[in-house]
Structures are given as C-alpha cells and as structure tokens.
Design a protein around this motif. Sequence first.
Motif, PDB file in Angstrom:
ATOM      1  N   THR A 131       0.849  -1.180   0.000  1.00 42.39           N
ATOM      2  CA  THR A 131       0.000   0.000   0.000  1.00 42.39           C
ATOM      3  C   THR A 131       0.893   1.242   0.000  1.00 42.39           C
ATOM      4  N   PRO A 132       0.373   2.386  -0.389  1.00 38.80           N
ATOM      5  CA  PRO A 132       1.195   3.606  -0.384  1.00 38.80           C
ATOM      6  C   PRO A 132       1.762   3.946   0.995  1.00 38.80           C
ATOM      7  N   ASN A 133       1.003   3.689   2.041  1.00 38.94           N
ATOM      8  CA  ASN A 133       1.492   3.969   3.390  1.00 38.94           C
ATOM      9  C   ASN A 133       2.677   3.078   3.748  1.00 38.94           C
ATOM     10  N   ARG A 134       2.555   1.805   3.448  1.00 39.02           N
ATOM     11  CA  ARG A 134       3.642   0.873   3.747  1.00 39.02           C
ATOM     12  C   ARG A 134       4.871   1.176   2.905  1.00 39.02           C
ATOM     13  N   LEU A 135       4.663   1.550   1.664  1.00 41.21           N
ATOM     14  CA  LEU A 135       5.772   1.896   0.783  1.00 41.21           C
ATOM     15  C   LEU A 135       6.509   3.130   1.287  1.00 41.21           C
ATOM     16  N   PHE A 136       5.782   4.114   1.752  1.00 40.64           N
ATOM     17  CA  PHE A 136       6.389   5.327   2.309  1.00 40.64           C
ATOM     18  C   PHE A 136       7.226   5.012   3.547  1.00 40.64           C
ATOM     19  N   VAL A 137       6.677   4.253   4.471  1.00 38.94           N
ATOM     20  CA  VAL A 137       7.393   3.908   5.699  1.00 38.94           C
ATOM     21  C   VAL A 137       8.600   3.023   5.401  1.00 38.94           C
ATOM     22  N   ALA A 138       8.452   2.083   4.500  1.00 42.61           N
ATOM     23  CA  ALA A 138       9.562   1.191   4.149  1.00 42.61           C
ATOM     24  C   ALA A 138      10.689   1.957   3.460  1.00 42.61           C
ATOM     25  N   SER A 139      10.351   2.894   2.586  1.00 43.86           N
ATOM     26  CA  SER A 139      11.406   3.669   1.922  1.00 43.86           C
ATOM     27  C   SER A 139      12.093   4.606   2.907  1.00 43.86           C
ATOM     28  N   PHE A 140      11.351   5.158   3.831  1.00 44.18           N
ATOM     29  CA  PHE A 140      11.921   6.012   4.878  1.00 44.18           C
ATOM     30  C   PHE A 140      12.910   5.200   5.727  1.00 44.18           C
ATOM     31  N   ALA A 141      12.512   4.009   6.140  1.00 40.05           N
ATOM     32  CA  ALA A 141      13.387   3.150   6.935  1.00 40.05           C
ATOM     33  C   ALA A 141      14.603   2.690   6.135  1.00 40.05           C
ATOM     34  N   ALA A 142      14.419   2.419   4.846  1.00 34.61           N
ATOM     35  CA  ALA A 142      15.534   1.972   4.005  1.00 34.61           C
ATOM     36  C   ALA A 142      16.572   3.072   3.831  1.00 34.61           C
ATOM     37  N   VAL A 143      16.128   4.300   3.630  1.00 37.93           N
ATOM     38  CA  VAL A 143      17.069   5.420   3.490  1.00 37.93           C
ATOM     39  C   VAL A 143      17.843   5.626   4.791  1.00 37.93           C
ATOM     40  N   ILE A 144      17.174   5.518   5.917  1.00 33.53           N
ATOM     41  CA  ILE A 144      17.848   5.660   7.206  1.00 33.53           C
ATOM     42  C   ILE A 144      18.874   4.548   7.399  1.00 33.53           C
ATOM     43  N   LEU A 145      18.511   3.323   7.089  1.00 31.78           N
ATOM     44  CA  LEU A 145      19.420   2.193   7.265  1.00 31.78           C
ATOM     45  C   LEU A 145      20.626   2.288   6.330  1.00 31.78           C
ATOM     46  N   ILE A 146      20.400   2.636   5.078  1.00 35.28           N
ATOM     47  CA  ILE A 146      21.511   2.772   4.132  1.00 35.28           C
ATOM     48  C   ILE A 146      22.442   3.906   4.564  1.00 35.28           C
ATOM     49  N   GLY A 147      21.873   5.013   4.993  1.00 34.52           N
ATOM     50  CA  GLY A 147      22.692   6.121   5.488  1.00 34.52           C
ATOM     51  C   GLY A 147      23.488   5.741   6.724  1.00 34.52           C
ATOM     52  N   GLY A 148      22.868   4.993   7.621  1.00 30.16           N
ATOM     53  CA  GLY A 148      23.579   4.525   8.816  1.00 30.16           C
ATOM     54  C   GLY A 148      24.726   3.599   8.473  1.00 30.16           C
ATOM     55  N   LEU A 149      24.504   2.714   7.522  1.00 23.63           N
ATOM     56  CA  LEU A 149      25.579   1.806   7.097  1.00 23.63           C
ATOM     57  C   LEU A 149      26.727   2.569   6.441  1.00 23.63           C
ATOM     58  N   LEU A 150      26.408   3.557   5.610  1.00 22.17           N
ATOM     59  CA  LEU A 150      27.458   4.342   4.966  1.00 22.17           C
ATOM     60  C   LEU A 150      28.259   5.154   5.974  1.00 22.17           C
TER      61      LEU A 150
END
Length: 64
Positions: free
Chosen positions: A7-26
């Motif tokens: 759903t659009p809500n889940r996609l928004f939250v998942a992309s937000f979490a993915a950007v945070i995780l990728i940034g944290g790893l970098l």
Amino acid sequence: MVLQVATPNRLFVASFAAVILIGGLLLWFPFSATKGHLTFVDALFSSTSAVCVTGLVVIDIGKD
C-alpha cells in the motif's frame, strides 16, 4: 477480500526506513570518518536525524 501488501502507506514507511538504514551503514564504514570510528548506534542516530531534518549529530560530521 484481497490483502494489498504494498500500500502507499507501507511503501512510504519502508522507503523512509531503508534510506535511514543505508545512510547509517554508509556512516558506519571506516572511510566515512577521518578520526576514529563511529559506533553503529551513533551512525544510525546521525542518519535518522539527517533524514528527519533535525540536524542533531553525535560528532561534527564535517570535521571528524
């Protein structure tokens, strides 16, 4: 009843979490710091703060 997985809500939250995780790893990699090494929690905090536009950091990213 059909269950929608992406759903659009889940996609928004998942992309937000993915950007945070990728940034944290970098930020956690050794090439991201000139002095010492960040812990993963510090890197994740800095990444979350940058994505949320609050600007809070544990160390000065530009200098350290």
